[in-house]
Motif scaffolding. Structure first.
Motif, short mmCIF file in Angstrom:
data_model
loop_
_atom_site.label_atom_id
_atom_site.label_comp_id
_atom_site.label_asym_id
_atom_site.label_seq_id
_atom_site.Cartn_x
_atom_site.Cartn_y
_atom_site.Cartn_z
N LEU A 110 48.50 80.24 32.99
CA LEU A 110 49.31 81.34 32.49
C LEU A 110 49.22 81.32 30.97
CD1 LEU A 110 52.46 80.83 34.79
CD2 LEU A 110 50.29 81.95 35.31
N GLU A 111 48.74 82.42 30.40
CA GLU A 111 48.53 82.49 28.94
C GLU A 111 49.77 83.07 28.29
OE1 GLU A 111 45.83 81.30 27.49
OE2 GLU A 111 44.42 81.12 29.19
N THR A 112 50.36 82.32 27.36
CA THR A 112 51.57 82.78 26.68
C THR A 112 51.44 82.52 25.18
OG1 THR A 112 52.73 80.66 26.75
CG2 THR A 112 52.94 82.06 28.70
N LYS A 113 52.45 82.99 24.44
CA LYS A 113 52.51 82.64 23.03
C LYS A 113 53.96 82.29 22.66
CE LYS A 113 52.83 87.31 21.02
NZ LYS A 113 53.30 88.00 22.22
N LYS A 177 53.87 73.81 22.65
CA LYS A 177 53.21 72.83 23.52
C LYS A 177 52.93 73.41 24.90
CE LYS A 177 54.94 68.82 21.12
NZ LYS A 177 56.13 67.98 20.94
N ASP A 178 51.74 73.10 25.40
CA ASP A 178 51.41 73.49 26.77
C ASP A 178 52.26 72.69 27.76
OD1 ASP A 178 49.40 75.03 25.65
OD2 ASP A 178 47.84 73.54 26.00
N GLY A 201 47.97 78.73 20.17
CA GLY A 201 48.24 77.97 18.95
C GLY A 201 48.52 76.51 19.21
N SER A 202 48.61 76.14 20.49
CA SER A 202 48.87 74.72 20.77
C SER A 202 47.62 73.91 20.48
CB SER A 202 49.29 74.52 22.23
OG SER A 202 48.14 74.41 23.05
N ASN A 203 47.83 72.65 20.14
CA ASN A 203 46.65 71.80 19.89
C ASN A 203 46.31 71.02 21.16
OD1 ASN A 203 48.70 69.99 20.02
ND2 ASN A 203 48.54 69.28 17.90
N LYS A 206 50.82 68.24 25.25
CA LYS A 206 51.65 68.63 26.39
C LYS A 206 53.13 68.39 26.09
CE LYS A 206 49.26 69.70 30.27
NZ LYS A 206 48.95 68.69 31.28
N MET A 207 53.96 69.31 26.57
CA MET A 207 55.41 69.14 26.46
C MET A 207 55.81 67.85 27.18
SD MET A 207 58.38 71.59 27.99
CE MET A 207 57.89 73.16 27.28
N GLU A 208 56.72 67.10 26.55
CA GLU A 208 57.17 65.87 27.19
C GLU A 208 58.18 66.21 28.28
OE1 GLU A 208 58.93 61.87 25.48
OE2 GLU A 208 57.24 62.65 24.26
#
Ligand SMILES: [Cu+2]
Length: 374
Positions: A110-113, A177-178, A201-203, A206-208
């Motif tokens: 799922l592509e988001t911003k 974060k993804d 824009g995430s590098n 991953k979200m913790e």
């Protein structure tokens, strides 16, 4: 429903449905002819009715969950294993879990911003429940095509989606974060049910997420209770208890309502304007997600306890040992079905007609047609 509202659409034929899309929400459509085989093999699709006005989310994703059999896989080892229950056999045979027809690493991200409001429309088209975990904060805004009033923000909760049910979730992308949406229950192939959410824009970080303190979301305690006609009904025109079970019929396992299968069950009769109360009592060892065609119902009681929530649904999961009371107003004249949305159970007998005595269908089922409504 073939044999009840129309004939099955035969090879080479066409049939055009017309209806007014007057209740915005998440729905799906599927074959009702031998549905345990035809839906199982993919003859279904999502049907999204968008609201006329009101704000739209930035992103709107429909996510259909399903399971499939790879006959060359675990099915062989499953077949003939002595001492295996029907349910265990099924769990071993349906060894591919999918989201929109793709499994595992093939599932479309799922592509988001950052800042996006996102609506996720989950539809369970499969035969078993899936416990979905969405990291971060979210709200369940709608279920079975019915909006939920003032839905509270949830976190660290698993939303269990039973066959036939729909849950619409809203969240805001508040970090760069993804993350992944995944399944947390005891289903065997959960590692294939992972939906990546990419934030532009995430590098790649991953979200913790902590996974060890998740609790179960309870829809029946959720949302602001509204003024409800159904909560106040003193006298129901029809009160019907459906005891759900299974038994052996010769060497065939059948699924029963009050010890009878579909062909032996009388049609429940209502007339327009009636209030109807249905009690589902599951005396079997397996889940039964019970679905009522053409109506939205309110859950009044669960295991003898009054339910505060006034959320309306068209499918309710009844687990082994549970007793769930629902009510609806007969406001949609026609011929309908009440059935388990585990379609193997419906095919095995767990289905019953609901007919309006003040409605005259223009359809007469032919006696020789190959209509198989279960
Ligand atoms: Cu069932």
């Amino acid at each position: 429903v073939p044999g009840l509202t129309q004939d099955a659409v035969k090879p080479g034929e066409t049939y055009t449905y017309g209806f007014s899309a007057d209740v915005a929400g998440t729905y799906w459509y599927h074959s009702h002819q031998e549905s345990s085989a035809q839906v199982d093999k993919g003859l279904y699709g999502a049907l999204i009715v968008e609201p006329k006005s009101s704000e739209q989310p930035d992103k709107d994703f429909t996510l259909i969950l399903d399971e499939w059999m790879n006959a060359g896989g675990d099915a062989h080892s499953a077949h003939g294993s002595a001492g295996m229950s029907d349910e265990e056999m099924m769990a071993a045979m349906y060894n591919i879990y999918t989201v929109n027809g793709k499994s595992g690493s093939l599932i479309t991200p799922l592509e988001t911003k950052p800042g996006d409001t996102v609506r996720l429309r989950f539809i369970n088209a499969g035969y078993r429940s899936h416990g979905i975990h969405i990291p971060g904060e979210f709200r369940v805004v709608s279920t079975d095509g019915q909006d939920i009033a003032e839905p509270a923000v949830l976190k660290d909760q698993i939303v269990t989606i039973a066959p036939g049910e729909r849950y619409d979730v809203e969240l805001t992308i508040d970090s760069q974060k993804d993350f992944t949406i995944d399944a947390h229950d005891n289903n065997k192939y959960n590692d294939q049910l992972v939906i990546p959410v990419k934030v532009s824009g995430s590098n790649g970080e991953k979200m913790e997420v902590q996974h060890d303190q998740l609790t179960a979301f309870d829809l029946l305690k959720y949302g602001k209770p509204a003024e409800s006609e159904l909560s106040k009904v003193q006298k129901f025109a029809l009160e019907y208890t459906a005891v759900l079970n299974s038994k052996m019929n010769g060497n065939q396992l059948v699924y029963t309502i009050n010890d009878k299968v579909f062909s032996e069950l009388p049609a429940l009769q209502v007339k327009t304007g009636d209030y109807v109360k249905l009690t589902f009592e599951n005396k079997s060892a397996v889940d039964h997600p019970m679905h009522v065609h053409g109506h939205f119902f309110q859950v009044l009681e669960k295991n003898g306890v009054k339910v505060e929530s006034t959320v309306m649904k068209d499918t309710v999961l009844v687990k082994p040992g549970e007793k769930i009371v629902v009510a609806f107003k007969a406001d949609n004249p026609g011929n309908w079905m009440i059935h388990c949305h585990e379609l193997h159970h419906a095919a095995g007998g767990m289905a019953q007609q609901l007919v309006y005595t003040d409605y005259k269908s223009s359809y007469t089922p032919p006696t020789n047609a190959a209509n198989k409504p279960e």
